[in-house]
Design a protein around this motif. Structure first.
Motif, PDB file in Angstrom:
ATOM      1  N   SER B   5       0.834  -1.179   0.000  1.00 34.44           N
ATOM      2  CA  SER B   5       0.000   0.000   0.000  1.00 34.44           C
ATOM      3  C   SER B   5       0.884   1.251   0.000  1.00 34.44           C
ATOM      4  O   SER B   5       1.373   1.681   1.030  1.00 34.44           O
ATOM      5  CB  SER B   5      -0.886  -0.047   1.240  1.00 34.44           C
ATOM      6  OG  SER B   5      -1.801   0.981   1.192  1.00 34.44           O
ATOM      7  N   CYS B   6       1.078   1.819  -1.195  1.00 41.08           N
ATOM      8  CA  CYS B   6       1.904   3.023  -1.303  1.00 41.08           C
ATOM      9  C   CYS B   6       1.167   4.182  -0.612  1.00 41.08           C
ATOM     10  O   CYS B   6      -0.033   4.340  -0.822  1.00 41.08           O
ATOM     11  CB  CYS B   6       2.145   3.343  -2.781  1.00 41.08           C
ATOM     12  SG  CYS B   6       2.853   4.979  -3.040  1.00 41.08           S
ATOM     13  N   PRO B   7       1.873   4.985   0.195  1.00 44.68           N
ATOM     14  CA  PRO B   7       1.185   6.085   0.889  1.00 44.68           C
ATOM     15  C   PRO B   7       0.575   7.089  -0.095  1.00 44.68           C
ATOM     16  O   PRO B   7      -0.356   7.809   0.256  1.00 44.68           O
ATOM     17  CB  PRO B   7       2.277   6.755   1.719  1.00 44.68           C
ATOM     18  CG  PRO B   7       3.504   5.978   1.540  1.00 44.68           C
ATOM     19  CD  PRO B   7       3.288   4.889   0.538  1.00 44.68           C
ATOM     20  N   ASN B   8       1.066   7.143  -1.323  1.00 44.94           N
ATOM     21  CA  ASN B   8       0.532   8.102  -2.297  1.00 44.94           C
ATOM     22  C   ASN B   8      -0.490   7.489  -3.243  1.00 44.94           C
ATOM     23  O   ASN B   8      -1.413   8.162  -3.686  1.00 44.94           O
ATOM     24  CB  ASN B   8       1.670   8.688  -3.135  1.00 44.94           C
ATOM     25  CG  ASN B   8       2.729   9.319  -2.265  1.00 44.94           C
ATOM     26  OD1 ASN B   8       2.408  10.137  -1.398  1.00 44.94           O
ATOM     27  ND2 ASN B   8       3.972   8.931  -2.462  1.00 44.94           N
ATOM     28  N   CYS B   9      -0.306   6.231  -3.601  1.00 40.20           N
ATOM     29  CA  CYS B   9      -1.090   5.637  -4.692  1.00 40.20           C
ATOM     30  C   CYS B   9      -2.051   4.543  -4.246  1.00 40.20           C
ATOM     31  O   CYS B   9      -2.881   4.107  -5.039  1.00 40.20           O
ATOM     32  CB  CYS B   9      -0.171   5.045  -5.749  1.00 40.20           C
ATOM     33  SG  CYS B   9       1.152   6.143  -6.252  1.00 40.20           S
ATOM     34  N   GLY B  10      -1.903   4.050  -3.038  1.00 39.63           N
ATOM     35  CA  GLY B  10      -2.759   2.946  -2.611  1.00 39.63           C
ATOM     36  C   GLY B  10      -2.154   1.594  -2.951  1.00 39.63           C
ATOM     37  O   GLY B  10      -0.975   1.496  -3.292  1.00 39.63           O
ATOM     38  N   LEU B  58      10.682   1.814  -2.931  1.00 34.63           N
ATOM     39  CA  LEU B  58      10.504   2.871  -3.921  1.00 34.63           C
ATOM     40  C   LEU B  58       9.378   2.451  -4.868  1.00 34.63           C
ATOM     41  O   LEU B  58       9.415   1.362  -5.444  1.00 34.63           O
ATOM     42  CB  LEU B  58      11.801   3.051  -4.720  1.00 34.63           C
ATOM     43  CG  LEU B  58      11.734   3.945  -5.959  1.00 34.63           C
ATOM     44  CD1 LEU B  58      11.458   5.403  -5.575  1.00 34.63           C
ATOM     45  CD2 LEU B  58      13.040   3.859  -6.761  1.00 34.63           C
ATOM     46  N   HIS B  59       8.383   3.315  -5.010  1.00 34.47           N
ATOM     47  CA  HIS B  59       7.300   2.990  -5.945  1.00 34.47           C
ATOM     48  C   HIS B  59       7.740   3.399  -7.351  1.00 34.47           C
ATOM     49  O   HIS B  59       7.297   4.419  -7.900  1.00 34.47           O
ATOM     50  CB  HIS B  59       6.004   3.690  -5.521  1.00 34.47           C
ATOM     51  CG  HIS B  59       4.812   3.158  -6.261  1.00 34.47           C
ATOM     52  ND1 HIS B  59       3.560   3.704  -6.165  1.00 34.47           N
ATOM     53  CD2 HIS B  59       4.693   2.103  -7.117  1.00 34.47           C
ATOM     54  CE1 HIS B  59       2.732   3.025  -6.941  1.00 34.47           C
ATOM     55  NE2 HIS B  59       3.393   2.054  -7.527  1.00 34.47           N
ATOM     56  N   SER B  60       8.602   2.575  -7.934  1.00 43.31           N
ATOM     57  CA  SER B  60       9.323   3.012  -9.142  1.00 43.31           C
ATOM     58  C   SER B  60       8.446   3.159 -10.371  1.00 43.31           C
ATOM     59  O   SER B  60       8.730   3.987 -11.223  1.00 43.31           O
ATOM     60  CB  SER B  60      10.499   2.069  -9.420  1.00 43.31           C
ATOM     61  OG  SER B  60      10.141   0.743  -9.194  1.00 43.31           O
ATOM     62  N   GLY B  62       5.199   3.929 -10.191  1.00 45.86           N
ATOM     63  CA  GLY B  62       4.023   4.716  -9.816  1.00 45.86           C
ATOM     64  C   GLY B  62       4.439   6.145  -9.557  1.00 45.86           C
ATOM     65  O   GLY B  62       4.912   6.833 -10.466  1.00 45.86           O
ATOM     66  N   CYS B  63       4.336   6.562  -8.290  1.00 44.37           N
ATOM     67  CA  CYS B  63       4.643   7.960  -7.944  1.00 44.37           C
ATOM     68  C   CYS B  63       6.146   8.227  -7.869  1.00 44.37           C
ATOM     69  O   CYS B  63       6.569   9.353  -7.720  1.00 44.37           O
ATOM     70  CB  CYS B  63       3.992   8.313  -6.611  1.00 44.37           C
ATOM     71  SG  CYS B  63       4.583   7.249  -5.266  1.00 44.37           S
ATOM     72  N   ARG B  64       6.945   7.171  -7.942  1.00 42.12           N
ATOM     73  CA  ARG B  64       8.407   7.270  -7.898  1.00 42.12           C
ATOM     74  C   ARG B  64       8.916   7.910  -6.606  1.00 42.12           C
ATOM     75  O   ARG B  64       9.948   8.573  -6.584  1.00 42.12           O
ATOM     76  CB  ARG B  64       8.944   8.007  -9.134  1.00 42.12           C
ATOM     77  CG  ARG B  64       8.670   7.217 -10.400  1.00 42.12           C
ATOM     78  CD  ARG B  64       8.639   8.084 -11.618  1.00 42.12           C
ATOM     79  NE  ARG B  64       9.974   8.397 -12.092  1.00 42.12           N
ATOM     80  CZ  ARG B  64      10.245   9.445 -12.873  1.00 42.12           C
ATOM     81  NH1 ARG B  64       9.273  10.257 -13.243  1.00 42.12           N
ATOM     82  NH2 ARG B  64      11.463   9.663 -13.275  1.00 42.12           N
TER      83      ARG B  64
HETATM   84 ZN   LIG Z   1       3.121   5.441  -5.264  1.00 48.29          ZN
END
Ligand SMILES: [Zn+2]
Ligand SMILES: Cc1cc2nc3c(=O)[nH]c(=O)nc-3n(C[C@H](O)[C@H](O)[C@H](O)COP(=O)(O)OP(=O)(O)OC[C@H]3O[C@@H](n4cnc5c(N)ncnc54)[C@H](O)[C@@H]3O)c2cc1C
Lengths: 406, 131
Positions: B5-10, B58-60, B62-64
């Protein structure tokens, strides 16, 4: 390709003794490395009042889970020396241990798929030759001749541009290797104690004087750690750190097939490696899961990725079924080289960091680690692999492309 | 495959992320005074906890952005996700087990300026461990 079956086992391979209250040396970890170490301690150094402590069943860790690739075509001098020594030992050990573990020198091919791969591979062949390691560069046509089921056409995403080939490399039956060492250890008087987990250490100042286990305290003058993926956990109990990260690494086999695959093929670029076991299973593996993990299982997406690569390289595998998958816990270092030597704790020694490729080193790891434990100083082959290299900066960086896969 | 669960993208599949190794390893405060031993600790030594482990991802694709995660290294259960610069969630098992002898544990309380810039890179991140 050898198709003969392993021999029947003798009814008795080793005793299951109760732990004694003290030993001259204790090896923690009854995998291949621990058993080989005990064997060479007894055989080369006359130390027979010793024990191998294994928390589970004998050789049930990575020793039971690896894909058994044996080769010595590493890039750097230090690595070539120790792995080539291991390969020479594999060549004589079945006779010495009086136990056939089907070491099959069917050759190992490391494929090149990019110009970078080609350059690196040719450089490594040169380095190998200078170190007395058998190595050849093959063009795609020669690749096809040696392994006809390989697809060398241009119509795949990463066509085969050639390969390095080490004819003396191959595979062996891992369980039988462990049993062969265990039986000889037992004959020489070594106590192999299963279901005996080390839970702590007794120290006198900075010197280790014993181990605590779930089966009581055992006093000892020397401790050798050979616990692969759990090395950090043991080091922490003893009060020091290791530059090791444990990762899940998995492998799989297909159902049995007629002999179709005569050698061992590895590709770092598309990331899969394949051999065919003596009984006929296709044995495949790939990379570790990226994160730290002590759960002996890997992720499905790693399998998906490696199967895509396998089917492109070997179109006839498209209809093979996966029979079984499993995982181990491998102990990786940042330079992808092992650590064998002394530790900050007096009389405690460590053999770890073999990561995804330590099966092939089993005999040499045992030989050099036994020497280090018995004499307190490294053998010339493991001297460069001391823990101190992370301070001096004399790393042995085998991450350099193709020499690093298992 | 982990569902992270990315804090920015879910929630997204693990394959969208890259692993960054142990969290809260601060850059040495006085690099010019470090001994070789201390440099080795900073560059090459990371905790290898069996149990709850604070690590960076690292959400590489997604939001990076980098973020932190608390995950059990045996069950692989994700126990918490939190932003760069935030301290390790209190009360989690093994808290305090993540120590960085060379540099202290400064990162867990004092957030480095570059905290969530996405440019922070781990000198010791094991993506090269694909041996
Ligand atoms: Zn993200
Ligand atoms: C899927 C996979 C594929 C691989 N493929 C290859 C390959 O093709 N070629 C190659 O060369 N290498 C390969 N390897 C790597 C190789 O298996 C390892 O490097 C090697 O087996 C490590 O040495 P070992 O056999 O002694 O380890 P292990 O067999 O893991 O032995 C360590 C032992 O320590 C025990 N232990 C841990 N903690 C304690 C404790 N507290 N008390 C008592 N005992 C303890 C464990 O139970 C274990 O039995 C592979 C590994 C895996 C997982």
């Amino acid at each position: 390709m050898t198709t003969h079956q392993p021999p029947e086992h003798p009814d008795f391979l080793w005793r299951n003794p109760e732990p004694k209250s003290s030993y001259d040396a204790v090896i923690v970890g009854g995998g291949g490395h621990g058993l080989a170490t005990a064997y060479f301690l007894a055989k080369n150094h006359g130390m027979t009042n010793i024990a191998v402590l294994e928390k589970g069943w004998l050789a049930g860790g990575n020793m039971a889970r690896n894909t058994t690739i044996i080769r010595s075509n590493y890039l750097w001098d230090e690595s070539a020396a120790i792995y080539e020594h291991a390969l020479k030992l594999w060549e004589i050990l079945p006779e010495e241990l009086e136990y056939d573990f089907l070491f099959s020198q069917r050759g190992v091919m490391n494929l090149a798929h990019t110009l970078g791969d080609v350059r690196e591979s040719i450089r490594r062949v040169g380095a190998n030759k200078l170190n007395g390691v058998d190595a050849e560069w093959l063009d795609p046509q020669q690749v096809k001749e040696l392994c006809p089921i390989l697809n060398i056409n241009d119509n795949i995403r990463y066509p085969v541009m050639g390969a390095t080939y080490q004819p003396r490399a191959g595979i062996a039956k891992h369980d039988h290797v462990a049993w062969a060492f265990a039986r000889k250890c037992d004959e020489l008087g070594v106590d192999i104690i299963q279901n005996c987990e080390v839970t702590g250490f007794l120290k006198d100042g900075n010197r280790v004087v014993g181990v605590k286990t779930n089966r009581g305290t055992i006093h000892t003058e020397k401790v050798g750690l050979a616990a692969a993926g759990h090395s950090s956990v043991l080091a922490e109990m003893a009060g020091f750190r290791l530059p090791i990260q444990s990762h899940p690494l998995q492998a799989l086999v297909s159902e049995l097939h007629e002999p179709v695959h005569p050698t061992v093929v590895m590709s770092n670029h598309v990331h899969v490696y394949v051999s065919q076991a003596h009984k006929g299973e296709l044995v495949m593996g790939a990379g570790v899961d990226s994160y730290n993990g002590y759960g002996q299982r890997g992720s499905f997406h790693v399998i998906e990725h490696q199967m895509a690569a396998a089917v492109e390289l070997f179109p006839i595998f498209a209809r093979a079924h996966v029979l079984r998958t499993w995982g181990g816990i491998v102990d990786t270092t940042l330079d992808a080289s092992p650590i064998v030597g002394t530790t900050p704790v007096e009389n405690m020694f460590v053999n770890c960091g073999w990561g995804t490729g330590g099966f092939k080193a089993t005999p040499a790891a045992g030989l050099t680690f036994a020497h280090t434990i018995a004499t307190g100083t490294p053998h010339k082959l493991n001297k460069p692999f001391a823990l101190e290299r992370f301070e001096t900066g004399a790393l042995i960086d085998e991450h350099g492309a193709a020499a690093v896969a298992h | 495959m982990l569902l992270i669960s990315c804090p920015n993208c879910g929630s997204r599949d693990e394959t969208e992320f890259q692993y960054g190794g142990q969290a809260h390893v601060a850059y040495p405060e006085a690099p010019d005074t470090l001994t070789d031993r201390e440099w080795a600790e900073y560059l090459f030594y990371r905790d290898n906890t069996k149990g709850a482990f604070a690590e960076r991802w690292l959400h590489s694709t997604g939001c990076r952005q980098w973020f932190n995660m608390l995950r059990d290294t045996v069950s692989y259960e994700i126990q918490a996700v939190y932003r760069m610069g935030e301290p390790r969630p209190a009360g989690s098992p093994e808290a305090g087990a993540t120590t960085s002898p060379a540099a202290g544990n400064a990162g867990s309380s004092a957030s480095p300026a570059a905290g969530n810039s996405g440019t922070s890179s781990s000198p010791a991140s094991p993506e090269g461990a694909l041996k």
